[in-house]
Design a protein around this motif. Structure first.
Motif, mmCIF file in Angstrom:
data_model
loop_
_atom_site.group_PDB
_atom_site.id
_atom_site.type_symbol
_atom_site.label_atom_id
_atom_site.label_comp_id
_atom_site.label_asym_id
_atom_site.label_seq_id
_atom_site.Cartn_x
_atom_site.Cartn_y
_atom_site.Cartn_z
ATOM 1 N N THR A 43 0.879 -1.233 -0.017
ATOM 2 C CA THR A 43 0.076 -0.062 0.081
ATOM 3 C C THR A 43 0.756 1.307 -0.003
ATOM 4 O O THR A 43 0.739 2.239 -0.830
ATOM 5 N N ASP A 106 -6.248 -1.137 -4.775
ATOM 6 C CA ASP A 106 -5.640 -1.907 -3.838
ATOM 7 C C ASP A 106 -6.570 -2.808 -2.874
ATOM 8 O O ASP A 106 -7.884 -2.412 -2.870
ATOM 9 N N GLU A 107 -6.385 -3.817 -2.235
ATOM 10 C CA GLU A 107 -6.882 -4.462 -1.396
ATOM 11 C C GLU A 107 -8.154 -5.292 -2.583
ATOM 12 O O GLU A 107 -9.341 -5.258 -2.075
HETATM 13 MG MG MG Z 1 -2.248 -2.883 2.151
#
Ligand code: MG
Ligand code: ATP
Length: 229
Positions: A43, A106-107
């Protein structure tokens, strides 16, 4: 602890993936996949890169619908999101065709259970021409492999690895405000090989030094250090 951004091997591999994607000719699909265990810095590097390269960074949330993800992308593009999903996609197309930007999601693990959302990511890539980079956990590669139309478009993959000794040397050197002796470092490296652990460990050692008036950390303090795996 110093607030620095450390250029680990994973960071270098991430930057290389981004450069490779951007350099591809128009005929080649430009989807990227970055995956790996928790706390390795996925991240942090994504946000760092997005800020420097005017990219769109969106963090998926649990069970996000395709409408939800498009809405976030449109907001990040700096526009007021339309009400209807078809209009949201039109906004993305119009904006990105005129001002090409890389999109980072992300994720992505949160989206795997929703076939329609995954298909929307594919459309986002195909219809806007923008490179789309997906970031997720270790298992995400296998899980995405089941979505063959999307997986087929992934032309660059990077796995984030636990840190080598070289990486840990640089992390401790750059982030720790207290000197850690070479012998103590050796023991510290055996206890941590991910960012989150290393950061917790350095913070604990810095506190220990402060409360005990130490000007350096030696073997004794590191031996007594417990860092959750
Ligand atoms: Mg992360
Ligand atoms: N390059 C870096 N330089 C300095 N600190 C970093 C760097 N990368 C990560 N960190 C720090 O390490 C911690 C973990 O990083 P991050 O949250 O990016 O990991 P992650 O791989 O995304 O984890 P997860 O899979 O759990 O989402 C954070 O506190 C972050 O600020």
């Amino acid at each position: 602890m110093r607030k620095l951004f450390v250029k680990t091997h994973n960071v270098k591999n991430f930057v290389e993936l981004m450069n490779n994607l951007i350099d591809k000719s128009n005929e080649v699909p430009k989807m990227g996949l970055v995956y790996g265990d928790p706390g390795l810095g996925k991240t942090r590097v994504a946000v760092w890169w997005a800020n420097r390269n005017d990219a769109v960074y969106v963090r998926a949330q649990n069970n996000m619908t395709s409408h939800g993800i498009l809405e976030k992308v449109v907001e990040e593009l700096g526009e007021a999101p339309s009400k209807k999903s078809t209009d949201l996609m039109k906004q993305c197309i119009a904006h990105l065709r005129l001002n090409p930007q890389v999109i980072i999601i992300d994720e992505v693990d949160y989206l795997i259970g929703r076939f329609k959302t995954i298909e929307t990511l594919r459309d986002l890539h195909d219809l806007t021409g923008a490179p789309v980079v997906l970031i997720g956990m270790q298992e995400v590669k296998t899980k995405l492999g089941k979505f063959r139309h999307l997986y087929d478009r992934i032309s660059e993959i990077v796995e984030f690895k636990t840190f080598s000794k070289d990486d840990m040397e640089v992390i401790v050197e750059e982030l720790s405000e207290i000197k850690i002796t070479d012998e103590a470092k050796e023991i510290f490296f055996e206890k941590s090989n991910r960012f989150r652990q290393a950061i917790k460990g350095i913070a604990t050692l810095e506190n220990l030094a402060k409360t005990n008036g130490l000007n350096k950390i030696d073997v004794k303090q590191v031996k007594g250090l417990t860092i959750e795996k």
